[in-house]
Design an enzyme around this catalytic site. Structure first.
Site, PDB file in Angstrom:
ATOM      1  N   GLY A 239       0.753  -1.246   0.000  1.00 45.05           N
ATOM      2  CA  GLY A 239       0.000   0.000   0.000  1.00 45.05           C
ATOM      3  C   GLY A 239       0.779   1.288   0.000  1.00 45.05           C
ATOM      4  O   GLY A 239       0.199   2.351  -0.238  1.00 45.05           O
ATOM      5  N   ARG A 315      -5.172   2.837 -16.013  1.00 49.71           N
ATOM      6  CA  ARG A 315      -5.272   3.625 -14.777  1.00 49.71           C
ATOM      7  C   ARG A 315      -5.887   5.019 -14.959  1.00 49.71           C
ATOM      8  O   ARG A 315      -6.722   5.425 -14.143  1.00 49.71           O
ATOM      9  CB  ARG A 315      -3.905   3.715 -14.085  1.00 49.71           C
ATOM     10  CG  ARG A 315      -3.301   2.334 -13.771  1.00 49.71           C
ATOM     11  CD  ARG A 315      -2.097   2.406 -12.849  1.00 49.71           C
ATOM     12  NE  ARG A 315      -2.478   2.835 -11.517  1.00 49.71           N
ATOM     13  CZ  ARG A 315      -2.354   4.051 -11.058  1.00 49.71           C
ATOM     14  NH1 ARG A 315      -1.800   4.978 -11.804  1.00 49.71           N
ATOM     15  NH2 ARG A 315      -2.759   4.349  -9.851  1.00 49.71           N
ATOM     16  N   CYS A 347     -12.364   3.374 -28.955  1.00 53.09           N
ATOM     17  CA  CYS A 347     -13.645   4.044 -29.206  1.00 53.09           C
ATOM     18  C   CYS A 347     -14.421   4.259 -27.914  1.00 53.09           C
ATOM     19  O   CYS A 347     -15.480   3.654 -27.701  1.00 53.09           O
ATOM     20  CB  CYS A 347     -14.457   3.226 -30.193  1.00 53.09           C
ATOM     21  SG  CYS A 347     -13.561   3.055 -31.727  1.00 53.09           S
ATOM     22  N   GLU A 348     -13.854   5.035 -27.026  1.00 51.45           N
ATOM     23  CA  GLU A 348     -14.494   5.390 -25.752  1.00 51.45           C
ATOM     24  C   GLU A 348     -14.003   6.780 -25.384  1.00 51.45           C
ATOM     25  O   GLU A 348     -12.801   7.047 -25.469  1.00 51.45           O
ATOM     26  CB  GLU A 348     -14.041   4.444 -24.621  1.00 51.45           C
ATOM     27  CG  GLU A 348     -14.457   3.031 -24.803  1.00 51.45           C
ATOM     28  CD  GLU A 348     -15.239   2.488 -23.611  1.00 51.45           C
ATOM     29  OE1 GLU A 348     -15.655   3.278 -22.742  1.00 51.45           O
ATOM     30  OE2 GLU A 348     -15.426   1.275 -23.603  1.00 51.45           O
TER      31      GLU A 348
HETATM   32  N1  LLP Z   1      -1.792  -6.967  -0.626  1.00 55.21           N
HETATM   33  C1  LLP Z   1      -3.105  -7.002  -0.888  1.00 55.21           C
HETATM   34  C2  LLP Z   1      -3.962  -7.911  -0.091  1.00 55.21           C
HETATM   35  C3  LLP Z   1      -3.655  -6.180  -1.891  1.00 55.21           C
HETATM   36  O1  LLP Z   1      -4.960  -6.208  -2.130  1.00 55.21           O
HETATM   37  C4  LLP Z   1      -2.798  -5.305  -2.639  1.00 55.21           C
HETATM   38  C5  LLP Z   1      -3.338  -4.460  -3.688  1.00 55.21           C
HETATM   39  C6  LLP Z   1      -1.424  -5.334  -2.332  1.00 55.21           C
HETATM   40  C7  LLP Z   1      -0.959  -6.163  -1.329  1.00 55.21           C
HETATM   41  C8  LLP Z   1      -0.437  -4.479  -3.063  1.00 55.21           C
HETATM   42  O2  LLP Z   1      -0.692  -3.124  -2.900  1.00 55.21           O
HETATM   43  P1  LLP Z   1       0.356  -2.018  -3.362  1.00 55.21           P
HETATM   44  O3  LLP Z   1       1.591  -2.163  -2.520  1.00 55.21           O
HETATM   45  O4  LLP Z   1       0.658  -2.241  -4.803  1.00 55.21           O
HETATM   46  O5  LLP Z   1      -0.338  -0.730  -3.142  1.00 55.21           O
HETATM   47  N2  LLP Z   1      -5.111  -1.283  -9.742  1.00 55.21           N
HETATM   48  C9  LLP Z   1      -4.946  -0.270  -8.732  1.00 55.21           C
HETATM   49  C10 LLP Z   1      -4.344  -0.828  -7.442  1.00 55.21           C
HETATM   50  C11 LLP Z   1      -5.131  -1.966  -6.862  1.00 55.21           C
HETATM   51  C12 LLP Z   1      -4.480  -2.559  -5.629  1.00 55.21           C
HETATM   52  C13 LLP Z   1      -5.156  -3.792  -5.193  1.00 55.21           C
HETATM   53  N3  LLP Z   1      -4.557  -4.451  -4.073  1.00 55.21           N
HETATM   54  C14 LLP Z   1      -4.112   0.864  -9.303  1.00 55.21           C
HETATM   55  O6  LLP Z   1      -3.741   0.803 -10.479  1.00 55.21           O
HETATM   56  O7  LLP Z   1      -3.861   1.850  -8.635  1.00 55.21           O
END
Ligand code: LLP
Length: 423
Positions: A239, A315, A347-348
């Site tokens: 996160g 994104r 096409c969006e």
């Molecule tokens: N652990 C769990 C249980 C998760 O659900 C996620 C991300 C992570 C770790 C890794 O999180 P990070 O360190 O990458 O923030 N597609 C979205 C992000 C979705 C994240 C989903 N879960 C974007 O492009 O911003």
């Protein structure tokens, strides 16, 4: 800090000029820098020095084999959310014991697979899943090593679509219920309780929500231990945010400061700390290289139409996300800029990478690089509008390798079959 810099007026990935990759591989193409990837891993790993820990790369951010293998070589484990990701992690050289399997909808087949493969830890998201897993483990004559993913009801203060730690989100077991579920888990024959897990959201730019969640976890672990429940692992999720628009609207905390919060909240509990970073490791280690198809003057706007689309990098369309746009030919200092919309061919109307972005004068055929595209870029791509998935390239120093070739149109079509009755 990343290794996409101008050298002699041309944007490079490490020592490789991007026009060379465009010429040899074509555009659009994702380009990753191994040095950047390794640096990010080491910065986090070193910040956690002194604490017994395992950094499990969240494959969802980028499941490219080369990316995962580079991290595996440094000692990383993996956080996976499907059998497919688990198989990629193992194919890239990560031992099953270093894999954490998360996710709210693991199927019975996936649970069985995880047990057979010897996955190190299953993070469970519900009581129902716990019961199912115990049955499956008994049937297979195995013990499932589990952590419960606790939902701490903390607002991560991030985009609503990527926040996960609130009561109303589908994720985890409500933290007030967790103690009870652990007591049940201790009685189940197929279950070995090893830990507790939390993940509150993605792209966090403030340490406070982490601290709030980790302190809740600390109280829970103390309670569980007092009850004789053997918590050995504390999984703190991922996160931590990265800068997309440096110095402007997001200044994420440094890994060192994050590590201080971690150590002060849970460092003295005698547990192994597990982390699941995705974006932090790969976000700034990748760019999307695209070519300008044409410039189009609308009646009220100027459009720069590029050959990448929202199917390649979702994104901006999905989260209104900002990605830096760098002309590969370095603009002259003080060059005049004008506001343009950088759009793809899909096409969006949502196929817009940047609206009203101030960019220097651009021309047809010019190359652009979208920054911070290493996380949730290629991994979220699709073939929408009949566009084959785009290639991926890994750069190391002066060398580069295509790690995912561009499929031909024939091979894309060959993935499908006509029903017999259509001849
Ligand atoms: N652990 C769990 C249980 C998760 O659900 C996620 C991300 C992570 C770790 C890794 O999180 P990070 O360190 O990458 O923030 N597609 C979205 C992000 C979705 C994240 C989903 N879960 C974007 O492009 O911003």
């Amino acid at each position: 800090m990343n290794h996409f810099q101008y050298r002699n007026g041309v944007l490079h990935a490490e020592e490789v000029p991007l026009p060379l990759i465009a010429q040899q591989v074509g555009t659009p193409v994702y380009v990753y820098s191994q040095a950047t990837l390794e640096r990010h891993y080491k910065v986090l790993d070193q910040a956690l020095d002194g604490a017994d820990h395992l950094v499990c790369f969240a494959l969802k951010a980028n499941p490219s084999l080369g990316v995962v293998a580079a991290l595996a070589a440094l000692g990383a484990g993996a956080d996976v959310v499907s059998e497919g990701e688990a198989r990629i992690a193992m194919a890239a050289g990560i031992a099953p014991e270093k894999i954490v399997f998360s996710g709210v909808g693991k199927t019975e087949e996936e649970l069985a697979f995880a047990l057979e493969a010897g996955i190190g830890q299953l993070n469970l998201e519900s009581y129902e899943e716990l019961l199912e897993l115990s049955h499956i483990a008994e049937r297979l004559g195995k013990k499932a090593r589990i952590a419960l993913r606790v939902n701490p009801d903390v607002d991560a203060g991030t985009h609503a679509k990527i926040t996960t730690g609130l009561k109303e989100n589908k994720f985890g077991i409500e933290w007030t219920q967790a103690h009870n579920v652990y007591k049940q888990a201790m009685k189940l024959p197929g279950i070995e309780v090893v830990g507790v897990a939390v993940h509150i959201g993605s792209q966090l730019t403030d340490l406070q929500p982490f601290q709030d969640a980790f302190l809740r976890l600390r109280d829970l672990v103390a309670m569980l231990k007092a009850d004789g429940i053997p918590i050995r692992h504390i999984d703190l999720g991922g996160g931590l945010g990265v800068p997309y628009e440096p110095g402007v609207n997001e200044t994420p905390p440094l890994p060192g400061d994050y590590a201080k919060v971690v150590k002060s909240c849970v460092g003295d509990l005698g547990c192994k700390l597990v982390f699941e970073p995705g974006r932090l490791l790969v976000g700034n280690a990748g760019i999307l290289l695209t070519r300008i198809v044409r410039l189009k003057e609308g009646s009220v706007k100027s459009f720069v139409v590029v050959d990448a689309g929202m199917n390649d990098l979702m994104r901006p369309a999905l989260y209104d996300a900002y990605h830096d746009i760098m002309p590969v030919t370095e603009p002259k200092p003080g060059a005049a800029k004008r506001a343009v919309d950088v759009v793809g061919p899909i096409c969006e109307s949502s196929d817009v990478f940047a609206a009203g972005r101030l960019l220097p004068m651009l021309y047809k055929g010019e190359l652009l690089a979208f920054g911070t595209a290493g996380a949730y870029g290629a991994s979220m791509a699709s073939e929408y509008n009949g566009r084959p998935l785009i290639p991926e390239v890994m750069v190391k120093g002066g060398q580069f390798a295509v790690t995912r070739p561009r499929p031909s149109y024939d091979s894309m079509i060959a993935m499908q079959r006509l029903p017999d009755w259509m001849g």
